[in-house]
Design a protein around this motif. Structure first.
Motif, PDB file in Angstrom:
ATOM      1  N   MET B  72      74.041 -51.935 -16.121  1.00  0.00           N
ATOM      2  CA  MET B  72      75.023 -53.022 -16.166  1.00  0.00           C
ATOM      3  C   MET B  72      74.363 -54.402 -16.286  1.00  0.00           C
ATOM      4  O   MET B  72      74.981 -55.335 -16.794  1.00  0.00           O
ATOM      5  CB  MET B  72      75.943 -52.980 -14.936  1.00  0.00           C
ATOM      6  CG  MET B  72      76.931 -51.810 -14.955  1.00  0.00           C
ATOM      7  SD  MET B  72      77.942 -51.676 -16.468  1.00  0.00           S
ATOM      8  CE  MET B  72      79.343 -52.734 -16.068  1.00  0.00           C
ATOM      9  N   PRO B  76      70.595 -57.432 -23.098  1.00  0.00           N
ATOM     10  CA  PRO B  76      71.160 -56.876 -24.340  1.00  0.00           C
ATOM     11  C   PRO B  76      70.094 -56.561 -25.381  1.00  0.00           C
ATOM     12  O   PRO B  76      70.129 -55.497 -26.008  1.00  0.00           O
ATOM     13  CB  PRO B  76      72.103 -57.984 -24.811  1.00  0.00           C
ATOM     14  CG  PRO B  76      72.514 -58.694 -23.566  1.00  0.00           C
ATOM     15  CD  PRO B  76      71.305 -58.654 -22.669  1.00  0.00           C
ATOM     16  N   ASN B 108      77.958 -52.907 -19.900  1.00  0.00           N
ATOM     17  CA  ASN B 108      77.402 -54.246 -20.002  1.00  0.00           C
ATOM     18  C   ASN B 108      77.919 -54.972 -21.256  1.00  0.00           C
ATOM     19  O   ASN B 108      77.646 -54.567 -22.385  1.00  0.00           O
ATOM     20  CB  ASN B 108      75.902 -53.970 -20.033  1.00  0.00           C
ATOM     21  CG  ASN B 108      74.988 -55.104 -20.302  1.00  0.00           C
ATOM     22  OD1 ASN B 108      75.378 -56.099 -20.922  1.00  0.00           O
ATOM     23  ND2 ASN B 108      73.775 -54.966 -19.844  1.00  0.00           N
ATOM     24  N   THR B 109      78.681 -56.027 -21.075  1.00  0.00           N
ATOM     25  CA  THR B 109      79.342 -56.707 -22.204  1.00  0.00           C
ATOM     26  C   THR B 109      78.358 -57.187 -23.258  1.00  0.00           C
ATOM     27  O   THR B 109      78.574 -57.016 -24.452  1.00  0.00           O
ATOM     28  CB  THR B 109      80.143 -57.927 -21.705  1.00  0.00           C
ATOM     29  OG1 THR B 109      80.996 -57.534 -20.649  1.00  0.00           O
ATOM     30  CG2 THR B 109      80.974 -58.529 -22.824  1.00  0.00           C
ATOM     31  N   GLY B 110      77.278 -57.799 -22.809  1.00  0.00           N
ATOM     32  CA  GLY B 110      76.305 -58.338 -23.752  1.00  0.00           C
ATOM     33  C   GLY B 110      75.659 -57.263 -24.588  1.00  0.00           C
ATOM     34  O   GLY B 110      75.522 -57.399 -25.813  1.00  0.00           O
ATOM     35  N   MET B 113      78.220 -55.805 -27.013  1.00  0.00           N
ATOM     36  CA  MET B 113      78.445 -56.724 -28.126  1.00  0.00           C
ATOM     37  C   MET B 113      77.269 -56.698 -29.109  1.00  0.00           C
ATOM     38  O   MET B 113      77.464 -56.601 -30.327  1.00  0.00           O
ATOM     39  CB  MET B 113      78.646 -58.133 -27.555  1.00  0.00           C
ATOM     40  CG  MET B 113      78.890 -59.218 -28.582  1.00  0.00           C
ATOM     41  SD  MET B 113      80.436 -58.991 -29.481  1.00  0.00           S
ATOM     42  CE  MET B 113      81.606 -59.752 -28.366  1.00  0.00           C
ATOM     43  N   ALA B 149      82.459 -64.337 -25.569  1.00  0.00           N
ATOM     44  CA  ALA B 149      81.360 -63.933 -26.455  1.00  0.00           C
ATOM     45  C   ALA B 149      80.558 -65.124 -26.969  1.00  0.00           C
ATOM     46  O   ALA B 149      79.364 -64.994 -27.231  1.00  0.00           O
ATOM     47  CB  ALA B 149      81.901 -63.129 -27.636  1.00  0.00           C
TER      48      ALA B 149
END
Lengths: 346, 346
Positions: B72, B76, B108-110, B113, B149
């Motif tokens: 998490m 990235p 993990n969003t980054g 993405m 973002a």
């Protein structure tokens, strides 16, 4: 004996003008024995408004005539240039001239800010004023700035905001070293922009009680005294919070009026619902400081009622008693060294 | 017969990994007859997890082994470079290869993405992806982007976000010309910064149903379908709203448990309070789209439970059925002219 506190009231300001400010003034006088007020505005209107009340103690409230009113949507630069006898301008002049120790206005924010800056000037070492207010949080309340005076800020300004917020919380709430956090986003990819990273570095070595970043939810949920951000983000966050609170209130009203059973439940739940309403009541948080000025100016919400406007008067009294501008200047000198303090007053 | 919808599920993702994603997958399968799912992750763990459930229809759910997990808080770029057999990467590869029509991850969003951009690429004419989600409002809900973002955006990007938001609302909710507003501040002195002013100008002539600015409270209180802002402001607003909702919930709990009378009232008020809770339940809003990619990737909140994660699966199904990327590309071409559409895929 407690020293008197003298405030000038822009009595023609706000959405409701004298119909709210006069009631608020009399309410505040009844609550604060040492308070004296100068109502600024149309003398005939204000005298008639006061005459409608019984038992007005004329030794504690007076009227100063001003022939003009700054409209709520008037351009700040036009108001500053063309309305030199506005109730707003005269109220701030009284602070400049030492007749009043602070001014309170519910007028047009931009015009009030421009006029206050022009008349009172900035404290040495402060580049721009910031709008700061207490807002409710899970731990009682939190002070947040800037709430809308500066759409874009550099790191140095954010540091100055942190100093101003710390000085106010220290002065008004007696917290020796208020905790300070920077408002930031938590996405893993992009933890903040360059300005915030630079400000974080400066705050870490500033001597202030800097505790790091908070995210949007942390404003309300974390144990922090001062939250610092630029005026664009601060204004969005403030109004977003207001919007969610209003939406939830609306949803509750809808759910509690849905049928006879929920209406009965609402009647029983009224004491708890009222207590909740009181904790969230924005009127108890009305009164934002224009921090960084060489003088005290408190901005009330334009739509304030008498209770809300009287709260702004209370905020002004607290700042006068603790001489907030002097404390900001002292903390700024201690934090940034003596250099900015040597800068001459502009 | 309804065409099947095939999704890949990053089954090891989120704070709870397979303990939530497998339950969510089975829940979604029971709700959506045409759904087929590929669970991506450790084969042994996922097979054991599925075996613990009765009546699993193996014709609609399968397992694809992936040996690694993106943590998490992993960087990235490191995740992208070093974990080519992560459940996240393999789930997105399945979309690229056409085996799945969309991927759903609580990771993990980054990293999600970065991986999604690298594998799927952007739609022609879109510079950066935006995170978009429905959030509750007084009129039902509103779609907001970017939610985190892009910390800084130019006017052209804000225009692209408006196109993406319009296309999604049009596709998923059947609203022909969704209303679009720019999030801005209302202080009289500084109505927005240069980027927002430029974006407003571009939106006014874009052919989109642009209705002007909204302030923070307007997100929740105004009748608008799409609210556009940069990712820094959007993330702060989203989390501020969550924070206020949590604070009010906490205050309500405190007030309703204060004494025996308020507790009795709470018992009576339970149906209304539950209905309120349901309207505000963030689980029903879980599932954010990464708009602008040449493919569909839905991000679940990391802390999602099975109900919340299954909602993200529903979001993915709706976007697949309406072929959202194709609709975004078409609306972009119609709005900005054919030039960007001629740009080669990177």
């Amino acid at each position: 004996m407690v020293a008197p506190v003298v405030l000038s009231i822009d009595a023609m300001s706000g959405d409701h003008g004298h119909t709210v400010t006069v009631d608020a003034a009399l309410l505040a006088l009844s609550e604060i024995p040492e308070l004296k007020l100068i109502l600024v505005g149309d003398e005939a209107i204000l005298a008639a408004s006061l005459a409608a009340h019984k038992h007005v103690d004329v030794s504690r409230i007076s009227i100063r005539h001003a022939s003009e009113i700054v409209e709520m949507h008037e351009s700040p630069s036009k108001a500053l240039r063309n309305k030199k006898d506005s109730s707003m301008r005269v109220a701030i002049n009284l602070v400049k001239e030492g007749e009043a120790q602070a001014a309170v206005s519910a007028g047009n924010t931009g015009a009030l800010m421009a006029t206050a800056r022009f008349v009172l000037k900035m404290l040495p070492g402060i580049e721009r004023p910031a709008i700061v207010s207490a807002i409710p949080s899970i731990n009682g309340h939190v002070h947040m700035l800037d709430l809308g005076a500066n759409a874009e800020c550099d790191a140095q300004q954010l540091l100055q905001f942190a100093v101003m917020g710390s000085a106010i919380v220290n002065a008004v709430h007696g917290i020796e070293r208020p905790t300070v956090a920077l408002l930031n986003i938590g996405e893993e990819e992009i933890k903040g922009n360059e300005v915030i990273k630079a400000a974080a570095g400066m705050l870490a070595t500033s001597g202030l009680n800097y505790i790091g970043f908070v995210e949007g939810d942390g404003i309300f949920l974390k144990d922090v005294d001062v939250v610092v951000c630029d005026g664009f983000v601060g204004n969005i966050a403030l109004k977003t919070g207001e919007g969610v609170a209003k939406m939830m209130k609306q949803f509750m009203q809808e759910e509690f009026t849905r049928n006879i059973f929920t209406k009965a439940a609402a009647a029983m739940a009224m004491p708890a619902l009222k207590a909740l309403g009181k904790r969230m009541d924005p009127r108890h948080y009305n009164g934002a400081s224009f921090a960084g000025l060489n003088g005290i100016v408190i901005k009330s919400h334009g739509s304030a009622d008498a209770l809300a406007f009287s709260n702004a008067i209370h905020v002004a009294v607290r700042e006068v008693k603790q001489d907030v501008p002097k404390r900001i200047a002292a903390l700024l000198a201690a934090t940034l060294g003596s250099e900015p303090a040597l800068e001459p007053l502009k």
